[in-house]
Write an enzyme that holds these catalytic residues in place. Sequence first.
Site, PDB file in Angstrom:
ATOM      1  N   ASP A 204      -9.968   3.115   2.190  1.00  0.00           N
ATOM      2  CA  ASP A 204     -10.123   2.471   3.510  1.00  0.00           C
ATOM      3  C   ASP A 204     -10.819   3.391   4.510  1.00  0.00           C
ATOM      4  O   ASP A 204     -11.725   2.973   5.239  1.00  0.00           O
ATOM      5  CB  ASP A 204      -8.753   2.082   4.085  1.00  0.00           C
ATOM      6  CG  ASP A 204      -8.257   0.743   3.556  1.00  0.00           C
ATOM      7  OD1 ASP A 204      -9.094  -0.090   3.161  1.00  0.00           O
ATOM      8  OD2 ASP A 204      -7.035   0.545   3.550  1.00  0.00           O
TER       9      ASP A 204
ATOM     10  N   LYS B 170       0.808  -1.221   0.000  1.00  0.00           N
ATOM     11  CA  LYS B 170       0.000   0.000   0.000  1.00  0.00           C
ATOM     12  C   LYS B 170       0.849   1.283   0.000  1.00  0.00           C
ATOM     13  O   LYS B 170       0.437   2.290  -0.566  1.00  0.00           O
ATOM     14  CB  LYS B 170      -0.924   0.018   1.228  1.00  0.00           C
ATOM     15  CG  LYS B 170      -2.080  -0.959   1.135  1.00  0.00           C
ATOM     16  CD  LYS B 170      -2.991  -0.803   2.345  1.00  0.00           C
ATOM     17  CE  LYS B 170      -4.186  -1.708   2.254  1.00  0.00           C
ATOM     18  NZ  LYS B 170      -5.142  -1.495   3.340  1.00  0.00           N
TER      19      LYS B 170
HETATM   20  N1  LIG Z   1     -12.132  -4.190   7.807  1.00  0.00           N
HETATM   21  C1  LIG Z   1     -11.330  -3.762   6.842  1.00  0.00           C
HETATM   22  O1  LIG Z   1     -11.747  -3.470   5.729  1.00  0.00           O
HETATM   23  C2  LIG Z   1      -9.862  -3.592   7.141  1.00  0.00           C
HETATM   24  C3  LIG Z   1      -9.087  -2.730   6.335  1.00  0.00           C
HETATM   25  C4  LIG Z   1      -7.720  -2.584   6.630  1.00  0.00           C
HETATM   26  C5  LIG Z   1      -7.165  -3.306   7.685  1.00  0.00           C
HETATM   27  N2  LIG Z   1      -7.952  -4.138   8.416  1.00  0.00           N
HETATM   28  C6  LIG Z   1      -7.377  -4.878   9.548  1.00  0.00           C
HETATM   29  O2  LIG Z   1      -6.877  -3.937  10.480  1.00  0.00           O
HETATM   30  C7  LIG Z   1      -5.742  -4.448  11.143  1.00  0.00           C
HETATM   31  C8  LIG Z   1      -4.619  -3.426  11.116  1.00  0.00           C
HETATM   32  O3  LIG Z   1      -4.221  -3.202   9.781  1.00  0.00           O
HETATM   33  P1  LIG Z   1      -3.034  -2.184   9.400  1.00  0.00           P
HETATM   34  O4  LIG Z   1      -2.898  -2.225   7.927  1.00  0.00           O
HETATM   35  O5  LIG Z   1      -3.208  -0.875  10.074  1.00  0.00           O
HETATM   36  O6  LIG Z   1      -1.786  -2.929  10.070  1.00  0.00           O
HETATM   37  P2  LIG Z   1      -0.377  -2.304  10.496  1.00  0.00           P
HETATM   38  O7  LIG Z   1      -0.027  -1.116   9.661  1.00  0.00           O
HETATM   39  O8  LIG Z   1       0.560  -3.457  10.548  1.00  0.00           O
HETATM   40  O9  LIG Z   1      -0.617  -1.771  12.015  1.00  0.00           O
HETATM   41  C9  LIG Z   1      -0.947  -2.643  13.046  1.00  0.00           C
HETATM   42  C10 LIG Z   1      -1.166  -1.849  14.359  1.00  0.00           C
HETATM   43  O10 LIG Z   1      -1.668  -2.753  15.334  1.00  0.00           O
HETATM   44  C11 LIG Z   1      -0.834  -2.715  16.501  1.00  0.00           C
HETATM   45  N3  LIG Z   1      -0.709  -4.064  17.041  1.00  0.00           N
HETATM   46  C12 LIG Z   1      -0.369  -5.196  16.377  1.00  0.00           C
HETATM   47  N4  LIG Z   1      -0.381  -6.248  17.209  1.00  0.00           N
HETATM   48  C13 LIG Z   1      -0.698  -5.779  18.429  1.00  0.00           C
HETATM   49  C14 LIG Z   1      -0.855  -6.369  19.723  1.00  0.00           C
HETATM   50  N5  LIG Z   1      -0.681  -7.697  19.901  1.00  0.00           N
HETATM   51  N6  LIG Z   1      -1.199  -5.581  20.758  1.00  0.00           N
HETATM   52  C15 LIG Z   1      -1.368  -4.255  20.589  1.00  0.00           C
HETATM   53  N7  LIG Z   1      -1.247  -3.616  19.394  1.00  0.00           N
HETATM   54  C16 LIG Z   1      -0.909  -4.379  18.330  1.00  0.00           C
HETATM   55  C17 LIG Z   1       0.501  -2.216  16.011  1.00  0.00           C
HETATM   56  O11 LIG Z   1       1.147  -1.620  17.132  1.00  0.00           O
HETATM   57  P3  LIG Z   1       2.702  -1.241  17.121  1.00  0.00           P
HETATM   58  O12 LIG Z   1       2.786   0.091  16.444  1.00  0.00           O
HETATM   59  O13 LIG Z   1       3.069  -1.206  18.559  1.00  0.00           O
HETATM   60  O14 LIG Z   1       3.403  -2.342  16.357  1.00  0.00           O
HETATM   61  C18 LIG Z   1       0.089  -1.228  14.922  1.00  0.00           C
HETATM   62  O15 LIG Z   1      -0.231   0.009  15.470  1.00  0.00           O
HETATM   63  C19 LIG Z   1      -5.434  -5.776  10.437  1.00  0.00           C
HETATM   64  O16 LIG Z   1      -5.972  -6.814  11.228  1.00  0.00           O
HETATM   65  C20 LIG Z   1      -6.161  -5.691   9.146  1.00  0.00           C
HETATM   66  O17 LIG Z   1      -6.538  -6.982   8.655  1.00  0.00           O
HETATM   67  C21 LIG Z   1      -9.283  -4.275   8.196  1.00  0.00           C
END
Ligand SMILES: NC(=O)c1ccc[n+]([C@@H]2O[C@H](COP(=O)([O-])OP(=O)(O)OC[C@H]3O[C@@H](n4cnc5c(N)ncnc54)[C@H](OP(=O)(O)O)[C@@H]3O)[C@@H](O)[C@H]2O)c1
Length: 282
Positions: free
Chosen positions: A104, A68
């Site tokens: 998004d 992305k």
């Molecule tokens: N519904 C939808 O359409 C949609 C769209 C996009 C994404 N999503 C979902 O949203 C989630 C996040 O996506 P993203 O693209 O933002 O991912 P990302 O850029 O990898 O960011 C993940 C975030 O979650 C935090 N995190 C990860 N594991 C954690 C834990 N065990 N405890 C506390 N915080 C934790 C990370 O914290 P740190 O900064 O401390 O590492 C980071 O801030 C994913 O599960 C994805 O599948 C859903």
Amino acid sequence: MIDANTKICCLIGEPVEHSLSPLIHNTGYQALGINYAYVSFRVSDIKRAIEGIRELGIRGASVTIPHKVSAIKYLDKIDPLAGEIGAVNTIVNDDGVLTGYNTDGDGALQALEAVTTLKGKKAVLIGGGGAALAIAFGLKARGVKLVVLNRTEAKARKLAEKVSAGGFGGLKKLSEISSADILINATPVGMLLETDQSIIPKDLLHNRLTVFDIVYNPRETRLLIEAREKGCAVVYGYKMLLYQAVKQFELFTGLEAPLPAMESALTQASEGGRDATHFDRR
Ligand SMILES: NC(=O)c1ccc[n+]([C@@H]2O[C@H](COP(=O)([O-])OP(=O)(O)OC[C@H]3O[C@@H](n4cnc5c(N)ncnc54)[C@H](OP(=O)(O)O)[C@@H]3O)[C@@H](O)[C@H]2O)c1
């Protein structure tokens, strides 16, 4: 029927095998009877994939993890919102001119606005990644008072500064929820393999809250189950998945998306049309 005039759209990412995007988009094409088809490509080299989109005349692409951010530098134009977010999830090919968008945030906000009004409300957003950033821009644009909390506090600070949020902090500040109207989980916590997990202790939830979990696999996360038990309104992550796809569909085709058909395909897939373990990322 696929023929020489079929317009091709696709998903590029890694992994893509269990994505529901082909199902959602192809259902929409069939419902409108338009000559489009949507396929998935597992892509490790994003530069060459984007050259392929241009060369093959692919009409549009959904972009998912891990491309992305890196896709941006190979595109001709970037929509201002996607530019501010610094990530694209959509590419549209207009006669060889490739424009990047990010749907998004809009998808998430549409899901939230179906359940609650936003202006003047206080939201606590948990997460500091790409999805949290896209949602934060949307919340700020709608006059929400925003507090960003993240496991790594420095990322919460960076995100908060980028969108001029009112507050930020680490997960020790979860007590901010007591005065919030809206709570959003934008971390993967609660996804498959750790469905017994929730980032928010149940005793912090209260019945004035609208709780939105952007995790959509499983549909019923522990956070949403506990939120309902505490009398909160809930917003499902699959709605964000649906609405961001609807916006992509409209960018690809220029037509109003057939929302009921697309939603019905998605909910059937999530309710057992597919094994739950296959209800995975886009
Ligand atoms: N519904 C939808 O359409 C949609 C769209 C996009 C994404 N999503 C979902 O949203 C989630 C996040 O996506 P993203 O693209 O933002 O991912 P990302 O850029 O990898 O960011 C993940 C975030 O979650 C935090 N995190 C990860 N594991 C954690 C834990 N065990 N405890 C506390 N915080 C934790 C990370 O914290 P740190 O900064 O401390 O590492 C980071 O801030 C994913 O599960 C994805 O599948 C859903």
